[in-house]
Design a protein around this motif. Structure first.
Motif, PDB file in Angstrom:
ATOM      1  N   LYS A 112       0.831  -1.200   0.000  1.00 39.71           N
ATOM      2  CA  LYS A 112       0.000   0.000   0.000  1.00 39.71           C
ATOM      3  C   LYS A 112       0.873   1.262   0.000  1.00 39.71           C
ATOM      4  CE  LYS A 112      -4.316   1.361   2.166  1.00 39.71           C
ATOM      5  NZ  LYS A 112      -5.043   1.350   3.433  1.00 39.71           N
ATOM      6  N   VAL A 113       1.905   1.215   0.862  1.00 42.73           N
ATOM      7  CA  VAL A 113       2.824   2.348   0.954  1.00 42.73           C
ATOM      8  C   VAL A 113       3.492   2.581  -0.394  1.00 42.73           C
ATOM      9  CG1 VAL A 113       4.812   3.260   2.168  1.00 42.73           C
ATOM     10  CG2 VAL A 113       3.223   1.752   3.363  1.00 42.73           C
ATOM     11  N   LEU A 114       3.973   1.475  -0.986  1.00 38.34           N
ATOM     12  CA  LEU A 114       4.681   1.594  -2.254  1.00 38.34           C
ATOM     13  C   LEU A 114       3.769   2.169  -3.338  1.00 38.34           C
ATOM     14  CD1 LEU A 114       6.856  -1.638  -2.357  1.00 38.34           C
ATOM     15  CD2 LEU A 114       7.651   0.712  -2.432  1.00 38.34           C
ATOM     16  N   LEU A 115       2.504   1.708  -3.347  1.00 41.96           N
ATOM     17  CA  LEU A 115       1.572   2.208  -4.360  1.00 41.96           C
ATOM     18  C   LEU A 115       1.325   3.699  -4.170  1.00 41.96           C
ATOM     19  CD1 LEU A 115      -1.019  -0.707  -4.628  1.00 41.96           C
ATOM     20  CD2 LEU A 115       0.595   0.077  -6.362  1.00 41.96           C
ATOM     21  N   LYS A 172      13.780  16.599  -7.467  1.00 41.92           N
ATOM     22  CA  LYS A 172      13.363  17.400  -6.319  1.00 41.92           C
ATOM     23  C   LYS A 172      13.534  16.586  -5.030  1.00 41.92           C
ATOM     24  CE  LYS A 172       9.080  18.716  -5.808  1.00 41.92           C
ATOM     25  NZ  LYS A 172       7.764  19.105  -6.338  1.00 41.92           N
ATOM     26  N   ASN A 173      13.130  15.305  -5.089  1.00 38.53           N
ATOM     27  CA  ASN A 173      13.271  14.449  -3.914  1.00 38.53           C
ATOM     28  C   ASN A 173      14.732  14.281  -3.518  1.00 38.53           C
ATOM     29  OD1 ASN A 173      10.655  13.967  -3.313  1.00 38.53           O
ATOM     30  ND2 ASN A 173      10.501  12.165  -4.630  1.00 38.53           N
ATOM     31  N   ILE A 174      15.596  14.167  -4.522  1.00 38.96           N
ATOM     32  CA  ILE A 174      17.008  13.978  -4.195  1.00 38.96           C
ATOM     33  C   ILE A 174      17.565  15.246  -3.566  1.00 38.96           C
ATOM     34  CG2 ILE A 174      19.302  13.627  -5.174  1.00 38.96           C
ATOM     35  CD1 ILE A 174      17.913  11.844  -7.264  1.00 38.96           C
ATOM     36  N   PHE A 175      17.251  16.411  -4.160  1.00 32.54           N
ATOM     37  CA  PHE A 175      17.880  17.627  -3.663  1.00 32.54           C
ATOM     38  C   PHE A 175      17.275  18.114  -2.356  1.00 32.54           C
ATOM     39  CE2 PHE A 175      19.467  17.965  -8.044  1.00 32.54           C
ATOM     40  CZ  PHE A 175      20.807  18.091  -7.723  1.00 32.54           C
ATOM     41  N   THR A 176      16.001  17.859  -2.139  1.00 34.60           N
ATOM     42  CA  THR A 176      15.417  18.353  -0.887  1.00 34.60           C
ATOM     43  C   THR A 176      15.554  17.342   0.251  1.00 34.60           C
ATOM     44  OG1 THR A 176      13.287  17.560  -1.628  1.00 34.60           O
ATOM     45  CG2 THR A 176      13.765  19.898  -1.977  1.00 34.60           C
ATOM     46  N   LYS A 177      15.313  16.045  -0.034  1.00 35.82           N
ATOM     47  CA  LYS A 177      15.302  15.068   1.062  1.00 35.82           C
ATOM     48  C   LYS A 177      16.348  13.975   0.906  1.00 35.82           C
ATOM     49  CE  LYS A 177      10.926  14.517   0.048  1.00 35.82           C
ATOM     50  NZ  LYS A 177       9.572  13.967  -0.017  1.00 35.82           N
ATOM     51  N   PHE A 178      17.123  14.015  -0.185  1.00 34.37           N
ATOM     52  CA  PHE A 178      18.062  12.957  -0.532  1.00 34.37           C
ATOM     53  C   PHE A 178      17.348  11.608  -0.537  1.00 34.37           C
ATOM     54  CE2 PHE A 178      22.154  10.714  -0.596  1.00 34.37           C
ATOM     55  CZ  PHE A 178      22.741  11.478  -1.592  1.00 34.37           C
ATOM     56  N   ASP A 179      16.205  11.596  -1.210  1.00 33.39           N
ATOM     57  CA  ASP A 179      15.354  10.412  -1.242  1.00 33.39           C
ATOM     58  C   ASP A 179      15.464   9.782  -2.631  1.00 33.39           C
ATOM     59  OD1 ASP A 179      13.418   8.552  -1.230  1.00 33.39           O
ATOM     60  OD2 ASP A 179      11.736   9.947  -1.067  1.00 33.39           O
ATOM     61  N   TRP A 180      16.053   8.589  -2.685  1.00 36.18           N
ATOM     62  CA  TRP A 180      16.254   7.923  -3.984  1.00 36.18           C
ATOM     63  C   TRP A 180      15.175   6.879  -4.243  1.00 36.18           C
ATOM     64  CZ3 TRP A 180      20.263   9.012  -7.445  1.00 36.18           C
ATOM     65  CH2 TRP A 180      21.224   9.918  -6.989  1.00 36.18           C
ATOM     66  N   GLY A 181      14.147   6.852  -3.441  1.00 40.59           N
ATOM     67  CA  GLY A 181      13.072   5.890  -3.669  1.00 40.59           C
ATOM     68  C   GLY A 181      13.234   4.646  -2.821  1.00 40.59           C
ATOM     69  N   LEU A 182      12.247   3.751  -2.962  1.00 40.20           N
ATOM     70  CA  LEU A 182      12.258   2.519  -2.176  1.00 40.20           C
ATOM     71  C   LEU A 182      12.581   1.339  -3.083  1.00 40.20           C
ATOM     72  CD1 LEU A 182       9.060   2.885   0.039  1.00 40.20           C
ATOM     73  CD2 LEU A 182      11.391   3.536   0.580  1.00 40.20           C
ATOM     74  N   SER A 183      13.237   0.347  -2.490  1.00 45.21           N
ATOM     75  CA  SER A 183      13.480  -0.882  -3.233  1.00 45.21           C
ATOM     76  C   SER A 183      12.171  -1.637  -3.373  1.00 45.21           C
ATOM     77  CB  SER A 183      14.502  -1.733  -2.484  1.00 45.21           C
ATOM     78  OG  SER A 183      14.520  -3.024  -3.018  1.00 45.21           O
ATOM     79  N   GLU A 184      11.865  -2.081  -4.606  1.00 47.38           N
ATOM     80  CA  GLU A 184      10.581  -2.750  -4.814  1.00 47.38           C
ATOM     81  C   GLU A 184      10.718  -4.248  -4.991  1.00 47.38           C
ATOM     82  OE1 GLU A 184       8.548  -0.653  -7.910  1.00 47.38           O
ATOM     83  OE2 GLU A 184       8.142   1.018  -6.578  1.00 47.38           O
ATOM     84  N   LYS A 185      11.937  -4.748  -5.055  1.00 49.45           N
ATOM     85  CA  LYS A 185      12.090  -6.181  -5.256  1.00 49.45           C
ATOM     86  C   LYS A 185      13.035  -6.808  -4.228  1.00 49.45           C
ATOM     87  CE  LYS A 185       9.988  -8.073  -8.900  1.00 49.45           C
ATOM     88  NZ  LYS A 185      10.400  -8.460 -10.236  1.00 49.45           N
ATOM     89  N   LEU A 186      14.322  -6.420  -4.308  1.00 48.53           N
ATOM     90  CA  LEU A 186      15.344  -7.142  -3.554  1.00 48.53           C
ATOM     91  C   LEU A 186      15.210  -6.953  -2.049  1.00 48.53           C
ATOM     92  CD1 LEU A 186      18.559  -6.509  -5.638  1.00 48.53           C
ATOM     93  CD2 LEU A 186      17.249  -8.589  -5.498  1.00 48.53           C
ATOM     94  N   TYR A 187      15.131  -5.686  -1.642  1.00 48.03           N
ATOM     95  CA  TYR A 187      15.030  -5.380  -0.202  1.00 48.03           C
ATOM     96  C   TYR A 187      13.694  -4.701  -0.024  1.00 48.03           C
ATOM     97  CZ  TYR A 187      20.058  -6.016  -0.491  1.00 48.03           C
ATOM     98  OH  TYR A 187      21.311  -6.522  -0.721  1.00 48.03           O
ATOM     99  N   PHE A 188      12.656  -5.491  -0.046  1.00 48.96           N
ATOM    100  CA  PHE A 188      11.321  -4.962  -0.233  1.00 48.96           C
ATOM    101  C   PHE A 188      10.963  -3.857   0.747  1.00 48.96           C
ATOM    102  CE2 PHE A 188       6.687  -5.230  -0.266  1.00 48.96           C
ATOM    103  CZ  PHE A 188       6.504  -5.086  -1.627  1.00 48.96           C
ATOM    104  N   GLY A 189      10.666  -2.681   0.210  1.00 51.93           N
ATOM    105  CA  GLY A 189      10.187  -1.581   1.019  1.00 51.93           C
ATOM    106  C   GLY A 189      11.253  -0.785   1.746  1.00 51.93           C
ATOM    107  N   ARG A 190      12.532  -1.103   1.530  1.00 50.55           N
ATOM    108  CA  ARG A 190      13.567  -0.337   2.236  1.00 50.55           C
ATOM    109  C   ARG A 190      14.073   0.815   1.389  1.00 50.55           C
ATOM    110  NH1 ARG A 190      18.194  -3.961   4.375  1.00 50.55           N
ATOM    111  NH2 ARG A 190      19.096  -1.939   4.823  1.00 50.55           N
ATOM    112  N   GLU A 191      14.611   1.825   2.076  1.00 52.47           N
ATOM    113  CA  GLU A 191      15.151   2.978   1.380  1.00 52.47           C
ATOM    114  C   GLU A 191      16.356   2.555   0.550  1.00 52.47           C
ATOM    115  OE1 GLU A 191      14.683   6.315   1.287  1.00 52.47           O
ATOM    116  OE2 GLU A 191      12.903   6.465   2.575  1.00 52.47           O
ATOM    117  N   VAL A 192      16.392   2.918  -0.720  1.00 51.48           N
ATOM    118  CA  VAL A 192      17.487   2.538  -1.598  1.00 51.48           C
ATOM    119  C   VAL A 192      18.817   3.106  -1.110  1.00 51.48           C
ATOM    120  CG1 VAL A 192      18.404   2.883  -3.908  1.00 51.48           C
ATOM    121  CG2 VAL A 192      16.060   2.189  -3.623  1.00 51.48           C
TER     122      VAL A 192
END
Lengths: 513, 317
Positions: free
Chosen positions: B43-46, B67-87
């Motif tokens: 649900k979170v991922l969706l 914008k996500n990278i420059f403001t929060k340094f957020d590269w997204g979540l892993s959707e397969k290998l480390y399910f749901g963890r910050e990349v």
């Protein structure tokens, strides 16, 4: 003195003069030596470079190997043996003549008397002794029933192909009949008498036990030290009639198969069964891979693909690079800058990323190999174009170009008829150095498993290496032969390329570019 | 000089963005991985996908990504290998192993490479030079997994000096960890040593025949003095930038070695992301390797300018 000498030549009568040349016309002598072309000149220089010539010969040998190995080998890509997996190099002829490296030998450490009896059991039943030689024997003491007993263990080399011995197989009735006919014709025993698991302490997973054993599976010998045969004589469980070779000591009461729901289960000697299937004994000159593939032909097949692929990629890249570089170098100015920036950006994309994206997007639509090819072509031409550009900058302001332009030659004629031939030496050299680069990258990528060529080419050197790496300690030959091949190929290509470079550009001898 | 550096940096950033944009669009064009319906992260991922603008045009998506990278340094979540963890969390855990192995390898390679190169240059056209040059050529030609195999077979299996694979865990500076790092360090160093040797030899042979060396000898310096004080310093103009370049370069080229010796590093992560179709991790790796490649180039160029006054002067006009 000087005056006197000079006086002698002052008044010479006219009749004393004669013409050096009168009838002859004065002109340059025709050149006596044969004109030597640019290529002939380069070849002479090349042949003086001994290491490059040697590399060229080895290279030729490797290429011939790649072409002919899959043809010579009795095995194809599809012949995957399920039992001879990771088996060492073996040739029957070489093994009989005592050539150790081809005797299919594996070293087994610390074999105790139970294990030694097991090997002996195979030797007695099949007549093929797996133990080639004893390397060392160790003495050790164990406590048995309160007393210290001295025991021995041995380090031995065994023939892995003989050591496989007997396996269970289930046959249809026709197949069973066919094998019997074959046995009668050739006089080679494949089917051995059936042993019921209940007679050998319930052991069901070891078809090589045909003698009396204790609960742990150790052989129980009679008082003379011989095995006690436990072959089944229960005719009611026999699967089918058997009218063929019988083993020595059989009075006709042993059964050779067991009924198995519409088929028969037998104990067969795999080595001879193999001969029945393929028409020859196992012969794996480089051993087998972890897929049961003959390494000799697998390396040939992989190398053949690598070489053809590398030549194709180089040809495409050279063509694109040469044209791109020619346009860049000839026109200069903003065209040069724009094209240079495009090349620069493409060049900076990491190659792993390029290959992966092509695999993701194109592999399913156009196939693995074309998408692999596109990935190489996308960035591979850049080096070539930079080289051509440099050559064009060097030549385009020279007088012969201006002369041709004055005569009215078009741009494309100037580029490809006048300037380009001057750069041909550089291009040939480049080609000889691009090919090993492509082969190296192709091997790395297939080694990493990013690209899987096995559906198209059957296998590749990189795939063989990664399969061999998994079992590098137990079966080092699986890693060794592909490594030797690829190492030799790369070294020779580089030496050959360096030799060509020195031959075509004598001025840049020894400079790396 | 400053103007030159700024110009180069500016150009580098533009190239970086162009490459990132290309790869970003190509990755976003791929079909999305199907998320397991019963998992609580789904649900979170969706919702995150919605927020990242997966239904918007690609340029908008790229804008949100940046914008996500420059403001929060957020590269997204892993959707397969480390399910749901910050990349980025996963990536930053993998970074130390790669950095350490490369660092040790370069530290080992610099002295060896340069010393062997100097020996080869001083003994030019003798059997010493021929042997060293041949060995160098062989090492450069042979792919790295071949000697990785040799190291593993000889040192790890036959002699049992080192463990087969690198130790797991995060005790980066413990002795056991260091010992387990030696095989990958050796495998990485061979190629680097060979390339330093070749550079040093080529440069030094050229400098040794120049006229100022003759002058140095004529004014009374010994051969050693002349070599160290005059020849080597001139070689540094080429060698030092190549050290910088090589250090950053092998960060990007160690995927094979990392795989063979199970180094828990960035290369292995990238490889897993490629085969496991984890696009967000792959995107981050792409940015990493692109940045590393670009940095290598620019550091080499700039260090030329710092070391060689002639180039510095040239750029000023």
């Amino acid at each position: 003195m000087d005056n006197i000498n000079n006086l002698q030549f002052e008044n010479i009568p006219a009749e004393q003069f004669e013409f050096v040349q009168d009838a002859d016309r004065i002109h340059d002598k025709e050149l006596q030596t044969k004109a030597r072309s640019f290529f002939a000149d380069a070849m002479i220089r090349f042949s003086k470079n001994k290491s490059s010539v040697a590399a060229a010969w080895i290279l030729l040998f490797l290429i011939l190997f790649a072409i002919f190995a899959p043809m010579i080998s009795p095995y194809g890509v599809k012949d995957l043996d399920k039992l001879y997996v990771n088996y060492p190099p073996y040739l029957e002829w070489a093994a009989e003549h005592g050539i150790k490296s081809l005797s299919g030998a594996k070293v087994f450490d610390s074999q105790n008397d139970v294990a030694m009896n097991f090997w002996k059991g195979i030797a007695v039943e099949t007549g093929k002794d797996p133990v080639l030689e004893t390397l060392a024997s160790h003495e050790y003491e164990v406590k048995s029933r309160g007393k210290m007993v001295t025991k021995y263990s041995y380090d031995i080399r065994i023939n892995a192909y003989y050591a496989l011995g007997i396996t269970y197989r289930v046959f249809s009735f026709e197949e069973f009949k066919k094998i019997q006919d074959w046995q009668n014709e050739h006089g080679i025993q494949i089917i051995y008498p059936y042993v019921e698991p209940s007679d050998i302490s319930g052991i069901t997973d070891n078809p090589n036990i045909w003698y009396k054993v204790d609960a742990k599976g150790a052989a129980v010998l009679d008082k003379d030290g011989n095995f006690v045969p436990m072959y089944s004589k229960r005719q009611e469980i026999a699967g089918a009639e058997y009218n063929s070779l019988r083993i020595p000591g059989d009075d006709g009461s042993y059964i050779y198969s067991c009924a198995k729901s519409g088929a028969v289960q037998c104990r067969i000697e795999y080595y001879n069964y193999y001969t029945y299937l393929f028409g020859h004994v196992p012969q794996y000159i480089f051993g087998t891979s972890s897929m049961g593939m003959d390494l000799f032909s697998a390396i040939g097949i992989g190398a053949r693909f690598s070489l053809v692929f590398a030549v194709l990629v180089s040809a495409i890249n050279l063509t694109i690079g040469a044209i791109y570089g020619a346009v860049q170098g000839y026109y200069g100015g903003w065209v040069d800058m724009l094209l240079d920036r495009i090349g620069d950006v493409l060049d900076r994309v990491p190659f792993v990323v390029v290959i992966t994206l092509f695999q993701y997007h194109l592999a399913r639509k156009v196939g693995v190999v074309p998408s692999f090819l596109f990935a190489f072509v996308l960035t591979g031409w850049i080096g070539m174009s930079a080289l051509t550009r440099k050559q064009f900058y060097r030549f385009k302001s020279q007088e012969f170009v201006m002369a041709a332009r004055t005569l009215g030659a078009s741009d494309s004629r100037l580029m490809f008829k006048h300037i380009f031939p001057n750069a041909i030496g550089t291009i040939i050299t480049r080609c000889a150095l691009i090919i090993p680069g492509v082969i190296g990258t192709e091997t790395s990528v297939t080694y990493l498993g990013i690209v899987d060529l096995s559906s198209f080419a059957g296998t590749s050197i990189g795939t063989l290496l990664s399969q061999g790496n998994a079992t590098a300690t137990t079966a080092p030959h699986g890693m060794l032969w592909p490594s030797v091949f690829i190492g030799l190929l790369m070294i020779c290509f580089n030496l050959f390329g360096n030799g060509l470079r020195d031959a075509f550009n004598p001025t840049t001898r020894g400079v790396e570019d | 000089m400053l103007k030159y550096v700024i110009k180069r940096l500016f150009y580098m950033i533009i190239v970086f963005f162009i490459i990132t944009l290309m790869c970003f669009v190509l990755i976003r064009m791929l079909p999305l991985p199907v998320l397991p319906p019963e998992d609580s992260h789904t649900k979170v991922l969706l919702m995150r996908r919605e927020a990242l603008g997966y239904n918007e045009p690609y340029l908008v998506q790229f804008w949100i990504f940046l914008k996500n990278i420059f403001t929060k340094f957020d590269w997204g979540l892993s959707e397969k290998l480390y399910f749901g963890r910050e990349v980025w969390d996963i990536f930053s855990q993998k970074l130390p192993a790669t950095m350490l192995v490369n660092f040790y390898s370069i530290i080992l390679s610099i002295p060896f490479g340069i010393i062997i190169g100097i020996i080869a240059a001083l003994k030019k056209n003798t059997w010493v030079d021929y042997t060293l040059s041949t060995v160098t050529m062989v090492v450069i030609s042979v792919p790295s997994f071949v000697y990785a195999f040799l190291i593993q077979y000889i040192f790890c299996y036959k002699l049992k000096w080192f463990p087969f694979l690198m130790k797991s865990g995060t005790d980066w500076f413990s002795p056991a960890m260091f010992v387990s790092m030696i095989p990958p360090i050796m495998a990485l160093s061979f190629g680097t040593i060979a390339s330093f040797t070749r550079t040093t030899r080529a440069e030094l042979t050229e400098v040794l025949t120049s006229e100022f060396m003759l002058l140095a000898r004529t004014k009374g310096l010994t051969k050693a003095q002349a070599t160290v004080r005059h020849a080597l310093r001139n070689c540094a103009v080429v060698i030092v930038p190549s050290i910088f370049g090589e250090f950053i370069g092998i960060l990007g080229g160690a995927i094979i070695i990392e795989k063979i010796f199970a180094v828990p590093g960035v290369g292995g992560l990238t490889l897993n992301a490629i085969t496991g179709l984890d696009y967000n991790i792959f995107m981050l790796s792409t940015c990493f390797y692109t940045a590393v490649g670009l940095l290598a180039g620019i550091v080499v160029d700039i260090s030329y300018g710092f070391i060689d006054p002639r180039i510095r002067m040239g750029s000023r006009k």
